[in-house]
Write a protein that holds these residues in place. Structure first.
Motif, PDB file in Angstrom:
ATOM      1  N   ALA A 161      84.209   6.685  26.947  1.00 28.23           N
ATOM      2  CA  ALA A 161      84.355   5.368  27.580  1.00 28.23           C
ATOM      3  C   ALA A 161      84.838   4.329  26.567  1.00 28.23           C
ATOM      4  CB  ALA A 161      83.022   4.937  28.185  1.00 28.23           C
ATOM      5  N   ASN A 162      84.237   4.322  25.388  1.00 27.93           N
ATOM      6  CA  ASN A 162      84.657   3.363  24.355  1.00 27.93           C
ATOM      7  C   ASN A 162      86.081   3.635  23.883  1.00 27.93           C
ATOM      8  OD1 ASN A 162      82.204   2.039  24.426  1.00 27.93           O
ATOM      9  ND2 ASN A 162      81.335   3.176  22.696  1.00 27.93           N
ATOM     10  N   ASN A 163      86.432   4.910  23.823  1.00 30.60           N
ATOM     11  CA  ASN A 163      87.776   5.273  23.407  1.00 30.60           C
ATOM     12  C   ASN A 163      88.808   4.793  24.423  1.00 30.60           C
ATOM     13  OD1 ASN A 163      89.110   7.133  21.216  1.00 30.60           O
ATOM     14  ND2 ASN A 163      90.169   7.600  23.118  1.00 30.60           N
ATOM     15  N   GLU A 164      88.506   4.958  25.697  1.00 31.80           N
ATOM     16  CA  GLU A 164      89.424   4.504  26.754  1.00 31.80           C
ATOM     17  C   GLU A 164      89.565   2.994  26.719  1.00 31.80           C
ATOM     18  OE1 GLU A 164      90.042   4.837  31.603  1.00 31.80           O
ATOM     19  OE2 GLU A 164      88.498   6.042  30.610  1.00 31.80           O
ATOM     20  N   ASP A 165      88.455   2.286  26.490  1.00 25.21           N
ATOM     21  CA  ASP A 165      88.511   0.822  26.405  1.00 25.21           C
ATOM     22  C   ASP A 165      89.407   0.376  25.241  1.00 25.21           C
ATOM     23  OD1 ASP A 165      86.821   0.609  28.546  1.00 25.21           O
ATOM     24  OD2 ASP A 165      85.013   0.199  27.350  1.00 25.21           O
ATOM     25  N   LEU A 166      89.261   1.042  24.095  1.00 23.77           N
ATOM     26  CA  LEU A 166      90.073   0.686  22.938  1.00 23.77           C
ATOM     27  C   LEU A 166      91.555   0.925  23.214  1.00 23.77           C
ATOM     28  CD1 LEU A 166      90.426  -0.162  19.982  1.00 23.77           C
ATOM     29  CD2 LEU A 166      89.931   2.211  19.321  1.00 23.77           C
ATOM     30  N   CYS A 167      91.868   2.049  23.854  1.00 27.55           N
ATOM     31  CA  CYS A 167      93.266   2.332  24.195  1.00 27.55           C
ATOM     32  C   CYS A 167      93.844   1.237  25.082  1.00 27.55           C
ATOM     33  CB  CYS A 167      93.381   3.682  24.894  1.00 27.55           C
ATOM     34  SG  CYS A 167      93.104   5.102  23.810  1.00 27.55           S
ATOM     35  N   GLU A 168      93.074   0.781  26.038  1.00 26.17           N
ATOM     36  CA  GLU A 168      93.541  -0.278  26.944  1.00 26.17           C
ATOM     37  C   GLU A 168      93.745  -1.597  26.189  1.00 26.17           C
ATOM     38  OE1 GLU A 168      94.543   0.006  30.073  1.00 26.17           O
ATOM     39  OE2 GLU A 168      94.201   2.149  29.811  1.00 26.17           O
ATOM     40  N   VAL A 169      92.846  -1.904  25.260  1.00 26.37           N
ATOM     41  CA  VAL A 169      92.987  -3.122  24.456  1.00 26.37           C
ATOM     42  C   VAL A 169      94.266  -3.082  23.634  1.00 26.37           C
ATOM     43  CG1 VAL A 169      92.010  -4.396  22.496  1.00 26.37           C
ATOM     44  CG2 VAL A 169      90.523  -3.640  24.352  1.00 26.37           C
ATOM     45  N   LEU A 170      94.539  -1.929  23.007  1.00 29.60           N
ATOM     46  CA  LEU A 170      95.737  -1.795  22.180  1.00 29.60           C
ATOM     47  C   LEU A 170      97.013  -1.841  23.024  1.00 29.60           C
ATOM     48  CD1 LEU A 170      94.503   0.943  19.679  1.00 29.60           C
ATOM     49  CD2 LEU A 170      94.888  -1.480  19.187  1.00 29.60           C
ATOM     50  N   LYS A 171      96.978  -1.217  24.192  1.00 28.17           N
ATOM     51  CA  LYS A 171      98.144  -1.260  25.079  1.00 28.17           C
ATOM     52  C   LYS A 171      98.425  -2.696  25.541  1.00 28.17           C
ATOM     53  CE  LYS A 171      97.620   3.432  26.931  1.00 28.17           C
ATOM     54  NZ  LYS A 171      97.259   4.211  28.134  1.00 28.17           N
ATOM     55  N   PHE A 172      97.365  -3.427  25.872  1.00 29.25           N
ATOM     56  CA  PHE A 172      97.518  -4.819  26.299  1.00 29.25           C
ATOM     57  C   PHE A 172      98.075  -5.670  25.159  1.00 29.25           C
ATOM     58  CE2 PHE A 172      95.976  -9.161  26.877  1.00 29.25           C
ATOM     59  CZ  PHE A 172      96.393  -9.421  28.176  1.00 29.25           C
ATOM     60  N   ALA A 173      97.555  -5.449  23.946  1.00 26.06           N
ATOM     61  CA  ALA A 173      98.039  -6.200  22.790  1.00 26.06           C
ATOM     62  C   ALA A 173      99.519  -5.921  22.531  1.00 26.06           C
ATOM     63  CB  ALA A 173      97.211  -5.833  21.560  1.00 26.06           C
ATOM     64  N   LYS A 174      99.925  -4.683  22.697  1.00 23.65           N
ATOM     65  CA  LYS A 174     101.339  -4.345  22.485  1.00 23.65           C
ATOM     66  C   LYS A 174     102.217  -4.994  23.549  1.00 23.65           C
ATOM     67  CE  LYS A 174     104.586  -0.458  22.453  1.00 23.65           C
ATOM     68  NZ  LYS A 174     105.434  -1.045  21.406  1.00 23.65           N
ATOM     69  N   GLU A 175     101.810  -4.900  24.800  1.00 21.50           N
ATOM     70  CA  GLU A 175     102.616  -5.444  25.892  1.00 21.50           C
ATOM     71  C   GLU A 175     102.761  -6.957  25.813  1.00 21.50           C
ATOM     72  OE1 GLU A 175     100.588  -4.040  29.313  1.00 21.50           O
ATOM     73  OE2 GLU A 175     101.244  -1.952  29.066  1.00 21.50           O
ATOM     74  N   ASN A 176     101.752  -7.612  25.245  1.00 17.73           N
ATOM     75  CA  ASN A 176     101.760  -9.067  25.192  1.00 17.73           C
ATOM     76  C   ASN A 176     101.985  -9.621  23.774  1.00 17.73           C
ATOM     77  OD1 ASN A 176     100.793 -10.054  28.079  1.00 17.73           O
ATOM     78  ND2 ASN A 176      99.621  -8.209  27.560  1.00 17.73           N
ATOM     79  N   ASN A 177     102.362  -8.723  22.862  1.00 19.07           N
ATOM     80  CA  ASN A 177     102.683  -9.112  21.489  1.00 19.07           C
ATOM     81  C   ASN A 177     101.545  -9.890  20.832  1.00 19.07           C
ATOM     82  OD1 ASN A 177     104.414  -9.057  19.276  1.00 19.07           O
ATOM     83  ND2 ASN A 177     105.297 -11.060  19.780  1.00 19.07           N
ATOM     84  N   ILE A 178     100.327  -9.392  20.973  1.00 16.96           N
ATOM     85  CA  ILE A 178      99.130 -10.039  20.428  1.00 16.96           C
ATOM     86  C   ILE A 178      98.770  -9.398  19.087  1.00 16.96           C
ATOM     87  CG2 ILE A 178      96.667 -10.489  20.783  1.00 16.96           C
ATOM     88  CD1 ILE A 178      97.226 -10.342  23.800  1.00 16.96           C
ATOM     89  N   GLU A 179      98.500 -10.218  18.074  1.00 17.80           N
ATOM     90  CA  GLU A 179      98.088  -9.690  16.777  1.00 17.80           C
ATOM     91  C   GLU A 179      96.715  -9.035  16.880  1.00 17.80           C
ATOM     92  OE1 GLU A 179      98.239 -12.457  13.599  1.00 17.80           O
ATOM     93  OE2 GLU A 179     100.391 -12.892  13.828  1.00 17.80           O
ATOM     94  N   THR A 180      96.567  -7.895  16.206  1.00 18.66           N
ATOM     95  CA  THR A 180      95.285  -7.179  16.219  1.00 18.66           C
ATOM     96  C   THR A 180      94.833  -6.905  14.782  1.00 18.66           C
ATOM     97  OG1 THR A 180      96.539  -5.140  16.497  1.00 18.66           O
ATOM     98  CG2 THR A 180      95.578  -6.103  18.480  1.00 18.66           C
ATOM     99  N   LYS A 181      94.931  -7.911  13.956  1.00 15.55           N
ATOM    100  CA  LYS A 181      94.554  -7.775  12.548  1.00 15.55           C
ATOM    101  C   LYS A 181      93.086  -7.370  12.414  1.00 15.55           C
ATOM    102  CE  LYS A 181      94.581 -10.259   8.135  1.00 15.55           C
ATOM    103  NZ  LYS A 181      94.948 -11.520   7.440  1.00 15.55           N
ATOM    104  N   GLY A 182      92.835  -6.369  11.561  1.00 16.01           N
ATOM    105  CA  GLY A 182      91.467  -5.958  11.279  1.00 16.01           C
ATOM    106  C   GLY A 182      90.807  -5.183  12.397  1.00 16.01           C
ATOM    107  N   ARG A 183      91.555  -4.678  13.351  1.00 18.36           N
ATOM    108  CA  ARG A 183      90.992  -3.961  14.495  1.00 18.36           C
ATOM    109  C   ARG A 183      90.210  -2.732  14.035  1.00 18.36           C
ATOM    110  NH1 ARG A 183      89.291  -4.671  19.403  1.00 18.36           N
ATOM    111  NH2 ARG A 183      91.061  -6.094  19.683  1.00 18.36           N
ATOM    112  N   ASN A 184      89.013  -2.543  14.567  1.00 18.21           N
ATOM    113  CA  ASN A 184      88.179  -1.392  14.255  1.00 18.21           C
ATOM    114  C   ASN A 184      88.527  -0.245  15.196  1.00 18.21           C
ATOM    115  OD1 ASN A 184      86.249   0.482  13.587  1.00 18.21           O
ATOM    116  ND2 ASN A 184      84.480  -0.848  13.971  1.00 18.21           N
ATOM    117  N   CYS A 185      89.174   0.783  14.613  1.00 20.69           N
ATOM    118  CA  CYS A 185      89.557   1.967  15.389  1.00 20.69           C
ATOM    119  C   CYS A 185      88.917   3.222  14.802  1.00 20.69           C
ATOM    120  CB  CYS A 185      91.073   2.116  15.409  1.00 20.69           C
ATOM    121  SG  CYS A 185      91.963   0.714  16.118  1.00 20.69           S
TER     122      CYS A 185
END
Length: 338
Positions: free
Chosen positions: A8-32
């Motif tokens: 579940a946490n892995n799927e949530d992280l994937c969705e966050v990263l996909k959203f950040a890519k689609e909307n050109n959002i910086e994800t500095k320091g992201r915990n993966c």
């Protein structure tokens, strides 16, 4: 080492990263840490200082991403694409890089400790000052890289391809690098300390002030048409090596074992062969003007058309060497000229 994320946490992280890519959002320091992001498209993203410790990144696409100071420790990057990335100061400790592609990336000051890689591609990348400690690399491609001031320490890099690579102040320390290729490599002050680079191809390389220590093995190496001006090979094993048409002006080949080697038409002015073992050597057509053979052991050598003008053979041991067709004007032997 990080524990794997729950599904579940892995799927949530994937969705966050996909959203950040689609909307050109910086994800500095992201915990993966511990995530499974295999096959995900993370290209053109800002992921500076992200933590991918123990992550599964097999086939993940990072092309053109900002990955400065990223941690990939213990991660699996098999088949990942990291082309045109900024990976300065990245941590690849105990990372798997089999088949990973780093084409034309900036990877300066990075750390590779106990990293594993088979057929990874670093071609065209900038790897200045990066440290490779106890890595196990096989058939890795460094073609057209800049490895200035990089360090390979106690590493296995057999079959490495360093074609046209910049090697200014590069150092190999106790490395196993057999069957590597340095064709047309360039740079000053390349240093080898110990290790085994036998069967390596240095053809047409230009390595001024090259130096080695601790009896590096260079048996059966190819130095054809290379330039090693003022190189220091003292104490090396160079058995059955090919130096034909090379330029070793003012180099030091003292205390080397050159048995069965070929210097055909080599440019060897002022080269030092002090105490060298010179058995079955082909010096045909070589220019050895002012070379120094002090205490060398010279046996069964071909010297037809060789130029020994003003060479010094003080206390040299000769056996089966015919100088009839060589130039020996002003040559010294035991203090006398003949």
């Amino acid at each position: 080492v990080a524990s794997p994320l729950t599904p579940a946490n892995n799927e949530d992280l994937c969705e966050v990263l996909k959203f950040a890519k689609e909307n050109n959002i910086e994800t500095k320091g992201r915990n993966c840490r511990g995530a499974d992001l295999s096959g995900l498209d993370l290209s053109k993203m800002f992921l500076e200082e992200a933590d991918f410790t123990s992550a599964s990144l097999r086939g993940t696409i990072f092309d053109e991403s900002m990955l400065k100071n990223v941690c990939f420790a213990h991660a699996d990057l098999t088949g990942a694409s990291l082309k045109y990335c900024h990976l300065g100061e990245a941590n690849f400790g105990e990372t798997i890089l089999d088949g990973a592609n780093f084409y034309a990336s900036l990877i300066s000051d990075a750390s590779f400790a106990k990293t594993q890689a088979v057929e990874a591609d670093f071609s065209m990348s900038q790897l200045q000052r990066s440290i490779f400690m106890e890595v196990n690399f096989k058939s890795v491609n460094f073609t057209l890289c800049d490895l200035g001031e990089a360090r390979f320490i106690e590493s296995n890099i057999e079959g490495g391809r360093f074609l046209n690579t910049e090697v200014e102040q590069l150092a190999f320390i106790d490395c196993q690098a057999r069957k590597s290729i340095f064709f047309e490599a360039k740079g000053k002050l390349f240093l080898l300390i110990g290790g085994d680079l036998s069967d390596t191809d240095f053809s047409r390389a230009e390595l001024e002030s090259f130096s080695l220590a601790n009896n590096t093995c260079l048996d059966r190496c190819k130095f054809r048409e290379s330039k090693f001006y003022r190189g220091n090979f003292r104490g090396a094993s160079l058995i059955n090596s090919n130096f034909s048409n090379s330029d070793f002006t003012e180099s030091d080949l003292s205390e080397t074992n050159l048995t069965d080697s070929n210097f055909f038409k080599g440019y060897l002015q002022k080269v030092r062969f002090h105490r060298a073992r010179l058995e079955n050597i082909d010096f045909t057509g070589a220019d050895l003007m002012e070379a120094n053979f002090l205490l060398a052991d010279m046996r069964n050598c071909s010297v037809k058309d060789a130029n020994f003008f003003a060479a010094d053979f003080m206390k040299t041991t000769f056996k089966d060497v015919d100088f009839t067709e060589a130039n020996i004007k002003r040559t010294r032997l035991e203090g006398f000229r003949f």
